[in-house]
Write a protein that holds these residues in place. Sequence first.
Motif, PDB file in Angstrom:
ATOM      1  N   TRP A  57       0.863  -1.474  -0.354  1.00 21.24           N
ATOM      2  CA  TRP A  57      -0.218  -0.392   0.156  1.00 21.24           C
ATOM      3  C   TRP A  57       0.416   1.582  -0.064  1.00 21.24           C
ATOM      4  O   TRP A  57       0.065   2.573  -0.404  1.00 21.24           O
ATOM      5  CB  TRP A  57      -0.701   0.303   1.108  1.00 21.24           C
ATOM      6  CG  TRP A  57      -2.387  -1.071   0.858  1.00 21.24           C
ATOM      7  CD1 TRP A  57      -2.233  -2.174   1.175  1.00 21.24           C
ATOM      8  CD2 TRP A  57      -3.227  -1.160  -0.368  1.00 21.24           C
ATOM      9  NE1 TRP A  57      -2.926  -2.870   0.398  1.00 21.24           N
ATOM     10  CE2 TRP A  57      -3.651  -2.470  -0.288  1.00 21.24           C
ATOM     11  CE3 TRP A  57      -3.357   0.803  -0.863  1.00 21.24           C
ATOM     12  CZ2 TRP A  57      -5.079  -2.328  -0.907  1.00 21.24           C
ATOM     13  CZ3 TRP A  57      -5.220   0.255  -1.415  1.00 21.24           C
ATOM     14  CH2 TRP A  57      -5.368  -1.709  -1.812  1.00 21.24           C
ATOM     15  N   ALA A  58       2.069   1.519   0.632  1.00 21.22           N
ATOM     16  CA  ALA A  58       2.942   2.722   0.259  1.00 21.22           C
ATOM     17  C   ALA A  58       3.424   2.689  -1.209  1.00 21.22           C
ATOM     18  O   ALA A  58       3.742   3.635  -1.450  1.00 21.22           O
ATOM     19  CB  ALA A  58       4.036   2.162   1.629  1.00 21.22           C
ATOM     20  N   ALA A  59       3.606   1.492  -1.708  1.00 23.48           N
ATOM     21  CA  ALA A  59       3.787   1.574  -2.854  1.00 23.48           C
ATOM     22  C   ALA A  59       2.358   1.723  -3.621  1.00 23.48           C
ATOM     23  O   ALA A  59       3.092   3.226  -4.839  1.00 23.48           O
ATOM     24  CB  ALA A  59       4.367  -0.132  -3.304  1.00 23.48           C
ATOM     25  N   ALA A  60       1.679   1.293  -3.929  1.00 20.44           N
ATOM     26  CA  ALA A  60       0.564   1.649  -4.580  1.00 20.44           C
ATOM     27  C   ALA A  60      -0.251   3.223  -4.225  1.00 20.44           C
ATOM     28  O   ALA A  60      -0.121   4.465  -5.129  1.00 20.44           O
ATOM     29  CB  ALA A  60      -0.950   1.038  -4.031  1.00 20.44           C
ATOM     30  N   ILE A 267     -12.561   2.371   4.226  1.00 21.06           N
ATOM     31  CA  ILE A 267     -10.628   1.045   4.147  1.00 21.06           C
ATOM     32  C   ILE A 267      -9.716   0.680   3.554  1.00 21.06           C
ATOM     33  O   ILE A 267      -9.266   1.417   3.540  1.00 21.06           O
ATOM     34  CB  ILE A 267     -11.478  -0.334   4.304  1.00 21.06           C
ATOM     35  CG1 ILE A 267     -12.682  -0.124   5.297  1.00 21.06           C
ATOM     36  CG2 ILE A 267     -10.244  -1.583   4.235  1.00 21.06           C
ATOM     37  CD1 ILE A 267     -13.225  -1.428   5.380  1.00 21.06           C
ATOM     38  N   LEU A 268      -9.846   1.707   1.937  1.00 18.51           N
ATOM     39  CA  LEU A 268      -9.475   2.030   1.105  1.00 18.51           C
ATOM     40  C   LEU A 268      -8.511   2.929   1.232  1.00 18.51           C
ATOM     41  O   LEU A 268      -7.406   3.233   1.018  1.00 18.51           O
ATOM     42  CB  LEU A 268     -10.298   1.300  -0.815  1.00 18.51           C
ATOM     43  CG  LEU A 268      -8.899   2.339  -1.593  1.00 18.51           C
ATOM     44  CD1 LEU A 268      -8.414   0.571  -1.855  1.00 18.51           C
ATOM     45  CD2 LEU A 268      -8.794   1.697  -2.742  1.00 18.51           C
ATOM     46  N   ASN A 269      -9.502   4.319   1.715  1.00 14.69           N
ATOM     47  CA  ASN A 269      -8.684   5.239   1.937  1.00 14.69           C
ATOM     48  C   ASN A 269      -7.641   5.030   2.928  1.00 14.69           C
ATOM     49  O   ASN A 269      -6.490   5.790   3.129  1.00 14.69           O
ATOM     50  CB  ASN A 269      -9.390   6.210   1.927  1.00 14.69           C
ATOM     51  CG  ASN A 269      -9.256   7.780   2.481  1.00 14.69           C
ATOM     52  OD1 ASN A 269      -8.576   7.964   0.984  1.00 14.69           O
ATOM     53  ND2 ASN A 269      -9.101   8.138   3.157  1.00 14.69           N
ATOM     54  N   ALA A 301     -12.415  -7.683   3.278  1.00 20.81           N
ATOM     55  CA  ALA A 301     -13.868  -7.040   3.846  1.00 20.81           C
ATOM     56  C   ALA A 301     -14.086  -5.691   2.975  1.00 20.81           C
ATOM     57  O   ALA A 301     -15.367  -5.895   2.407  1.00 20.81           O
ATOM     58  CB  ALA A 301     -12.999  -6.294   5.067  1.00 20.81           C
ATOM     59  N   SER A 302     -13.092  -5.379   2.585  1.00 16.74           N
ATOM     60  CA  SER A 302     -13.304  -4.085   1.972  1.00 16.74           C
ATOM     61  C   SER A 302     -14.019  -4.604   0.022  1.00 16.74           C
ATOM     62  O   SER A 302     -15.356  -3.962  -0.530  1.00 16.74           O
ATOM     63  CB  SER A 302     -11.969  -3.168   1.343  1.00 16.74           C
ATOM     64  OG  SER A 302     -12.486  -2.270  -0.190  1.00 16.74           O
ATOM     65  N   ALA A 303     -13.487  -5.390  -0.510  1.00 17.28           N
ATOM     66  CA  ALA A 303     -13.910  -6.203  -1.854  1.00 17.28           C
ATOM     67  C   ALA A 303     -15.212  -6.776  -1.184  1.00 17.28           C
ATOM     68  O   ALA A 303     -16.244  -6.731  -2.834  1.00 17.28           O
ATOM     69  CB  ALA A 303     -12.877  -7.332  -1.771  1.00 17.28           C
ATOM     70  N   TYR A 334     -10.639  10.141  -5.615  1.00 16.59           N
ATOM     71  CA  TYR A 334      -9.722  10.542  -5.051  1.00 16.59           C
ATOM     72  C   TYR A 334      -8.549  10.505  -4.203  1.00 16.59           C
ATOM     73  O   TYR A 334      -7.843  11.083  -3.436  1.00 16.59           O
ATOM     74  CB  TYR A 334     -11.345  11.054  -4.377  1.00 16.59           C
ATOM     75  CG  TYR A 334     -10.978  11.655  -2.780  1.00 16.59           C
ATOM     76  CD1 TYR A 334     -10.952  13.406  -3.536  1.00 16.59           C
ATOM     77  CD2 TYR A 334     -10.922  11.236  -1.805  1.00 16.59           C
ATOM     78  CE1 TYR A 334     -10.747  14.166  -1.906  1.00 16.59           C
ATOM     79  CE2 TYR A 334     -10.844  12.157  -0.496  1.00 16.59           C
ATOM     80  CZ  TYR A 334     -10.822  13.923  -0.545  1.00 16.59           C
ATOM     81  OH  TYR A 334      -9.836  14.660   0.169  1.00 16.59           O
ATOM     82  N   SER A 335      -9.127   9.123  -3.315  1.00 15.97           N
ATOM     83  CA  SER A 335      -8.480   8.245  -2.847  1.00 15.97           C
ATOM     84  C   SER A 335      -6.939   8.665  -3.159  1.00 15.97           C
ATOM     85  O   SER A 335      -5.949   8.534  -2.610  1.00 15.97           O
ATOM     86  CB  SER A 335      -8.433   7.030  -1.953  1.00 15.97           C
ATOM     87  OG  SER A 335      -9.864   7.628  -1.624  1.00 15.97           O
ATOM     88  N   PHE A 336      -6.856   8.411  -4.217  1.00 15.44           N
ATOM     89  CA  PHE A 336      -4.882   7.534  -5.035  1.00 15.44           C
ATOM     90  C   PHE A 336      -4.837   8.605  -5.603  1.00 15.44           C
ATOM     91  O   PHE A 336      -3.673   9.187  -5.400  1.00 15.44           O
ATOM     92  CB  PHE A 336      -6.361   6.579  -6.370  1.00 15.44           C
ATOM     93  CG  PHE A 336      -5.220   4.906  -6.149  1.00 15.44           C
ATOM     94  CD1 PHE A 336      -4.680   4.782  -5.715  1.00 15.44           C
ATOM     95  CD2 PHE A 336      -6.501   4.375  -6.168  1.00 15.44           C
ATOM     96  CE1 PHE A 336      -4.064   3.559  -5.091  1.00 15.44           C
ATOM     97  CE2 PHE A 336      -6.218   3.081  -5.810  1.00 15.44           C
ATOM     98  CZ  PHE A 336      -5.574   2.831  -5.402  1.00 15.44           C
ATOM     99  N   TRP A 337      -5.450  10.283  -5.900  1.00 11.84           N
ATOM    100  CA  TRP A 337      -5.171  11.004  -6.694  1.00 11.84           C
ATOM    101  C   TRP A 337      -5.220  12.467  -6.137  1.00 11.84           C
ATOM    102  O   TRP A 337      -4.419  13.688  -5.748  1.00 11.84           O
ATOM    103  CB  TRP A 337      -5.015  11.353  -8.201  1.00 11.84           C
ATOM    104  CG  TRP A 337      -4.180  12.415  -9.012  1.00 11.84           C
ATOM    105  CD1 TRP A 337      -2.416  12.078  -8.943  1.00 11.84           C
ATOM    106  CD2 TRP A 337      -5.547  13.093 -10.307  1.00 11.84           C
ATOM    107  NE1 TRP A 337      -2.977  13.858 -10.455  1.00 11.84           N
ATOM    108  CE2 TRP A 337      -4.292  14.264 -10.729  1.00 11.84           C
ATOM    109  CE3 TRP A 337      -6.483  13.366  -9.916  1.00 11.84           C
ATOM    110  CZ2 TRP A 337      -5.089  15.369 -10.913  1.00 11.84           C
ATOM    111  CZ3 TRP A 337      -6.751  14.386 -11.067  1.00 11.84           C
ATOM    112  CH2 TRP A 337      -5.363  15.352 -10.984  1.00 11.84           C
ATOM    113  N   LEU A 338      -6.550  12.649  -6.449  1.00 14.77           N
ATOM    114  CA  LEU A 338      -7.542  14.186  -6.324  1.00 14.77           C
ATOM    115  C   LEU A 338      -7.409  14.318  -4.462  1.00 14.77           C
ATOM    116  O   LEU A 338      -7.029  15.423  -4.791  1.00 14.77           O
ATOM    117  CB  LEU A 338      -9.237  13.955  -6.029  1.00 14.77           C
ATOM    118  CG  LEU A 338      -9.429  13.698  -8.251  1.00 14.77           C
ATOM    119  CD1 LEU A 338     -10.647  13.420  -8.321  1.00 14.77           C
ATOM    120  CD2 LEU A 338      -8.893  14.546  -8.860  1.00 14.77           C
TER     121      LEU A 338
END
Length: 500
Positions: A57-60, A267-269, A301-303, A334-338
């Motif tokens: 997740w650090a890499a993602a 969760i993903l965020n 759980a998120s999936a 939003y979580s990945f970029w915005l």
Amino acid sequence: MPQATALYTAKTKRCEARKKKRRMTEPTQTESPDTTPLILDVDGTLLRTDMLYESLWAAAGRNIAATLKTCVTQWRAPNLLKHALCEIAAPNVALLPLRPAVLDLADAARQAGRAVHLASGSDQALVEAVAQRLDLPGPHFGSDATRNLTEQSKAQMLVERFGEGGFDYVGNSNADLPVWSKARRIIAVSPGGTLRHRLEAMGKPLEVVEDRSDPFALLREMRPHQWIKNLLLFLPLLVAHEFGLSVFLAALMAAAAFSIGASAIYILNDLLDLESDRLHPEKRNRPIASGALQIRNAMIASAGLVVLALTSAWLVGPPVAALTLLYMLTSLTYSFWLKKRRWIDLASLAFMFLLRVLTGAVAAQIAVPGVVMAFVFVVFFTLACVKRMTALARDVDHGKLPGRGYGADDFRALKVLAAAGIVLSAAAFLLYAFSGHSGGLYGSQMIFAATVLPLTLWLFRVVRLSELGREDYDPIQFVTHDRIGLMIMVIGVALVILSL
């Protein structure tokens, strides 16, 4: 007879005195100290997390495209995968949650003069970083280009290094069974019933370290208190004064789907924000950041929640499912970029609230006037400014917000935008209050229009408190616990009722 007894007693005392004197003069025999090394597993044992998933997740968060490519090309070679992920972005080892009970074991062993070594399937560089954090001299053992140090591989390495039965081992899962079978003594962290029976069957000294996780960790991570935001799906019903059972049930089902989908994204965020959350004075206590909820379980759980959300939305109708998917994709973007982009993140947050209203309208098959949609967007754009202002006002370092694009220099601009948002919100509300649509629904448009006063006062209060740093980091927590703000809302609702 009494004389004989006295003579016997005196003789006995003289014998005991001679024995005591011999014991004092003879050299004492002491047991040799136990110098058996203590070997600590790291992932899930010493740490309340797994560094493979931390690295993922650090890499993602750093480069999602490179992370996906690495996972696809290296999944057959776990040791190479771990190293490649660390090359993209390594987790901040200094912030990883430790397990105090295991740390106490290590401290006790060191005080007794025993060597303490780390042995982990994680990349060697990360293992060394953990050891450096704890000031453990080493050597320490992790995966490298030639081996994935888990299960049999770890057991073989430790036997070659210390000999069979030449070490005590602390682990936490079935993957540690091969190592425990070669250890002198077994120390298990919170083993389940089945694992515990298998360990007892080995017939070796067994110590169990109980450190149970929070059974409600997943529920807390889903943040059900945030579901209150999805009451916006009922706004179209209120605007149109449509309160039929079928319409209400359609909106309720859509709101449930939105709530489930929102929890999946929360969760993903949090997975993407692990480092910044651990640096935050309050967010560090969130279940994933604190280690109360394992990353692997959070991913599963998120999936599952995504599938459940889309299935529930589809039962209302394909358009509702499409809007729910759009909301989750927007949240994902939003979580990945915005969220890292100044100003754009504010519009993105407002847009996601607008999607809630639009989804409620589609579910209930109600047309919502454009001015109402504009009002919703501007109000939540203002509240997005408030969220960033609060974070900046309460930032003791007065630097860049972790994981966000804002710094202290942006505070004034945020204040100006928030003030403009208050004015535009009031203007949009008045435009609707005196529109033909509201004229057919309210007996007194003037009383209804007066609702703009408590609305403006409430927005001004929220903005002012955020400017002073007196608002909660979580706006929902603040809104639901601010008594003065709630009183202002009650006045607004009363005016609406009087206007009917």
